[in-house]
Every structure is written in structure tokens, then in C-alpha cells.
Design a protein around this motif. Structure first.
Motif, short mmCIF file in Angstrom:
data_model
loop_
_atom_site.label_atom_id
_atom_site.label_comp_id
_atom_site.label_asym_id
_atom_site.label_seq_id
_atom_site.Cartn_x
_atom_site.Cartn_y
_atom_site.Cartn_z
N GLY A 40 -4.14 0.71 -1.98
CA GLY A 40 -3.07 1.70 -1.74
C GLY A 40 -3.26 2.40 -0.40
N ASN A 41 -4.51 2.76 -0.09
CA ASN A 41 -4.80 3.44 1.18
C ASN A 41 -4.45 2.53 2.36
N LEU A 42 -4.79 1.25 2.21
CA LEU A 42 -4.52 0.27 3.27
C LEU A 42 -3.02 0.00 3.41
N CYS A 43 -2.34 -0.24 2.27
CA CYS A 43 -0.94 -0.67 2.32
C CYS A 43 0.02 0.47 2.58
N ASN A 44 -0.39 1.71 2.30
CA ASN A 44 0.44 2.85 2.70
C ASN A 44 0.48 2.94 4.22
N SER A 45 -0.57 2.41 4.84
CA SER A 45 -0.65 2.23 6.30
C SER A 45 -0.42 3.50 7.10
N ARG A 56 11.27 10.02 0.02
CA ARG A 56 10.88 9.56 1.35
C ARG A 56 10.88 8.05 1.40
N ARG A 57 10.90 7.42 0.24
CA ARG A 57 10.94 5.96 0.17
C ARG A 57 11.88 5.57 -0.96
N GLN A 58 12.82 4.66 -0.67
CA GLN A 58 13.73 4.23 -1.73
C GLN A 58 13.03 3.19 -2.59
N ARG A 79 8.17 -2.06 -5.35
CA ARG A 79 6.89 -1.74 -4.69
C ARG A 79 5.73 -1.93 -5.66
N PRO A 80 4.62 -2.53 -5.17
CA PRO A 80 3.42 -2.55 -6.01
C PRO A 80 2.98 -1.11 -6.30
N LEU A 81 2.57 -0.85 -7.52
CA LEU A 81 2.06 0.46 -7.91
C LEU A 81 0.57 0.31 -8.22
N ALA A 82 -0.26 1.02 -7.48
CA ALA A 82 -1.69 1.05 -7.81
C ALA A 82 -1.94 2.41 -8.46
N GLY A 83 -2.63 3.33 -7.76
CA GLY A 83 -2.87 4.65 -8.35
C GLY A 83 -1.64 5.54 -8.33
N GLY A 84 -0.71 5.25 -7.44
CA GLY A 84 0.53 6.04 -7.36
C GLY A 84 0.39 7.35 -6.60
N THR A 85 -0.79 7.63 -6.02
CA THR A 85 -1.00 8.95 -5.39
C THR A 85 -0.23 9.11 -4.09
N ASP A 86 0.16 8.00 -3.47
CA ASP A 86 1.11 8.05 -2.35
C ASP A 86 2.52 7.71 -2.87
N VAL A 93 1.41 -6.06 7.79
CA VAL A 93 1.71 -7.50 7.89
C VAL A 93 2.29 -8.11 6.60
N LEU A 94 2.34 -7.33 5.51
CA LEU A 94 2.80 -7.91 4.24
C LEU A 94 4.25 -8.36 4.33
N GLU A 95 4.52 -9.55 3.79
CA GLU A 95 5.90 -10.05 3.75
C GLU A 95 6.45 -9.88 2.35
N ALA A 149 -3.85 7.83 9.56
CA ALA A 149 -4.99 8.71 9.24
C ALA A 149 -5.69 8.29 7.96
N ALA A 150 -5.31 7.16 7.36
CA ALA A 150 -5.92 6.73 6.09
C ALA A 150 -7.44 6.70 6.22
N ASP A 151 -8.12 7.37 5.31
CA ASP A 151 -9.56 7.55 5.48
C ASP A 151 -10.38 6.28 5.28
N SER A 152 -10.04 5.48 4.26
CA SER A 152 -10.92 4.33 4.01
C SER A 152 -10.75 3.23 5.06
#
Ligand SMILES: Cc1cc2nc3c(=O)[nH]c(=O)nc-3n(C[C@H](O)[C@H](O)[C@H](O)COP(=O)(O)OP(=O)(O)OC[C@H]3O[C@@H](n4cnc5c(N)ncnc54)[C@H](O)[C@@H]3O)c2cc1C
Length: 289
Positions: A113-118, A43-45, A27-34, A159-161, A121-124
Motif C-alpha cells: 500500500g505504501n509503495l502503490c499509493n506512490s 480524493r479518488r473515485q 482498486r486493490p484494498l490492503a490495509g485501507g489506511t490510504d 508502473v502498474l497497468e 514522502a512514503a516512508d518505507s
């Protein structure tokens, strides 16, 4: 916490190669807050974090009066709402990024991260949709761009592949006589996710609304664009009646669930309240307020 390997990607190509090789559990790691929370709670392998922050393109923020604004996908929220051009020209983005979590979270949390966590309720995301944002994606087959409004396909899905990641997010330059606004209803600041959020952009021409976008979040499996709300506004001077019609159209489009954060009835009611408020606020900002 599950055992996770860490790899630092220094370029877009390196990230793609690492993600492709790592397969579904990389998984891509950005801020890691999710991501780190999800990995810790299993919750995610995840077997490999591919840290995209060292890639310069994902940490950029560029504004050009003709081309608009491009924000690197891993740039933290505080650098977005702290930017002078963003504050001056994209206030809905400031509204949204400055309330994600608290100060500590804003030091890490990114738009990508906000977008890709999908999360629905994502605020941004509703702010980005109102601003007509487009996600710039890189992957094994090359680059492509996807409007933020069609990016999520369901809760936690998008939509990410395989091997793809979001490099940056682009926002068009603001139109003349336009205004944007975003807000959310949340019972306890910094502690919870939105019960409802809403983003609005309005353009005016000679006293009439010439273009509008209304987006609502946390009331369907993905953020929703409400064309009927825009239609209630466009071509007419803004009035209590047109605002009410737009708010009612948004309430009708909302498909919320009952859960511990709110009932269907309360969420629909809040959609009306927040869409009305955001229309008034966007109009005020278009007038220079
Ligand atoms: C205490 C707390 C409070 C919070 N409050 C809010 C809130 O008020 N509002 C809100 O919306 N969210 C909130 N969140 C959730 C989270 O902070 C946000 O969703 C944040 O924007 C995620 O960004 P990130 O950089 O930390 O993403 P990460 O955790 O690094 O990544 C999130 C997901 O997206 C993927 N990903 C990240 N970047 C990319 C990319 N560029 N391309 C492809 N995939 C990518 C990751 O693999 C992961 O699956 C909160 C979280 C916490 C822990």
C-alpha cells in the motif's frame, strides 16, 4: 463516503479478474489506511474495493539465507518489524515500518500500500530502495518484477497497468560486512508525513566502502536514488570527508518544493543532515553495532 462495492479475492487470479472487470475505478484494498481515507474524502473515485488480504501470497513472510526475504504486499507493518529475521538482517526496514503512523495504523498499513499509493514522502519506499527491493507484480499478461526504485513515475502514479497488482516484495540476502539504516525528519510523530527521509546501504571490503546506495524521499516528485552520493563513498575508506561529499551530492540532487511542512532551503539542509546520519549508522551496523 462514496458508495463502494467490496469483493474478497481469495487467489491471485481472482484478484486479477476482479480488477480487470472493475476497470479504472476498481482498486486493490490492503490495509485501507490510504485508500479508505481517499475514498471517504472523494480524493479518488472508487467503485470497487478488491480486498487482496485473503490471498495467502500477499500475507507471507519468508526468509532464506541464499534467496533473501520475500514479504507479502498486504502484510501489516507490525508483522514485519516484529519478525526476528527482519530485525536481525534488515534493520532499515524496521526503522521505517515501525514509524508509519502509530500503533493502530501499523496494524493495517502494508509495504504494498505504501509503495502503490506512490506518495513522494512514503516512508518505507526509501528503505526498500536502499535494500534493493523488487516488486513482484501479477496481472492479465502474467507476472513481472520491477525494482522499487523505478516503480513510482510521479506523485500518486506508478508502473502498474490495468488489472495488475503487487503480490510481494523481494529483498536480496544481506551481503557480508554490510549495514543499512533509514530515518526521517518529521515535526510531530504519528501526525504528519515526512519533510525528508533517507535510506542508506553500505558494503565494506577490507576497510573500504565497496558498494553503496543512497535514497532520499519527500524532496522530488518520486523518491530519488543518488548515484553521485554512492560514488563519493565507493573505493575509499569511510571518513568525515567522504561522508560530507556524499551528503553534499544528495543535497545537490534534491529538488524539493516549498510548502507548509518546510522550505526548499530547510529540506535541502535536512537531506544533508539525514544522509550523513544514515551513512554513519549503516557503517556502525556493518561493524556489528
Ligand atoms: C493517521 C495516518 C498516519 C500515517 N502515517 C504515515 C507515515 O508515517 N508514513 C507513511 O509513509 N505513510 C503514512 N500513512 C499513510 C499509509 O498508512 C501508508 O501509506 C500505508 O503503508 C498504506 O498501506 P495500506 O495497506 O493501508 O494501503 P491501502 O490504503 O490499502 O492502499 C493504498 C493504495 O495502494 C493501492 N494498493 C494497495 N496495495 C496494493 C497492491 N498490493 N498492489 C497494487 N495496489 C495496491 C490501493 O489501491 C491504494 O490506491 C498514514 C496514514 C494515516 C491514516
Amino acid at each position: 463516503m462514496q458508495k463502494v462495492k467490496y469483493a474478497r479475492a481469495n487467489s491471485v487470479d481472482e484478484a486479477i479478474a476482479l480488477l480487470e472487470k472493475g476497470g479504472a475505478t476498481a482498486r486493490p484494498l490492503a490495509g485501507g489506511t490510504d485508500l479508505i481515507v481517499q475514498a471517504r474524502e472523494r480524493r479518488r473515485q472508487v467503485e470497487l474495493f478488491v480486498d487482496i488480504k485473503p490471498i495467502p501470497e500477499t500475507q507471507d513472510l519468508k526468509y532464506d539465507a541464499r534467496d533473501g526475504l520475500t514479504i507479502g504486499a498486504s502484510l501489516p507493518a507490525y508483522k514485519i518489524y516484529g519478525n526476528e529475521n527482519v530485525r536481525r538482517l534488515y534493520p532499515a526496514l524496521v526503522d521505517a515500518t515501525s514509524v508509519i503512523g502509530g500503533t493502530a495504523i501499523q496494524g493495517r498499513a502494508s509495504l504494498g500500500g505504501n509503495l502503490c499509493n506512490s506518495s513522494p514522502a512514503a516512508d518505507s519506499v526509501t528503505a526498500m530502495i536502499a535494500l534493493e527491493a523488487v516488486a513482484n507484480i501479477a496481472g492479465p499478461k502474467g507476472r513481472r518484477s520491477v525494482p522499487v526504485e523505478t516503480f513510482a513515475t510521479g506523485p500518486g502514479r506508478n508502473v502498474l497497468e490495468q488489472g495488475e497488482f503487487v503480490v510481494s516484495i523481494h529483498f536480496p540476502a544481506p551481503a557480508p560486512n554490510s549495514g543499512t539504516a533509514w530515518d526521517r525528519f518529521i515535526p510531530r510523530n504519528e501526525m504528519d508525513i515526512a519533510v525528508v527521509n533517507a535510506g542508506v546501504q553500505l558494503h565494506f571490503d577490507g576497510g573500504r566502502v565497496s558498494w553503496a546506495k543512497v535514497a532520499i524521499g519527500a524532496v522530488a516528485p518520486t523518491a530519488l536514488v543518488v548515484p553521485a552520493a554512492a560514488e563519493a563513498l565507493v573505493g575509499r575508506p569511510l571518513s568525515d570527508a567522504t561522508i560530507k561529499a556524499a551528503a553534499e551530492a544528495a543535497m545537490a540532487a534534491a529538488r524539493p518544493i516549498d510548502d507548509m511542512r518546510g522550505s526548499i532551503r530547510q529540506r535541502k539542509h535536512l537531506v544533508g543532515v539525514y544522509v550523513e546520519r544514515m551513512i554513519r549508522k549503516a557503517a556502525e551496523r556493518a561493524r556489528g553495532g
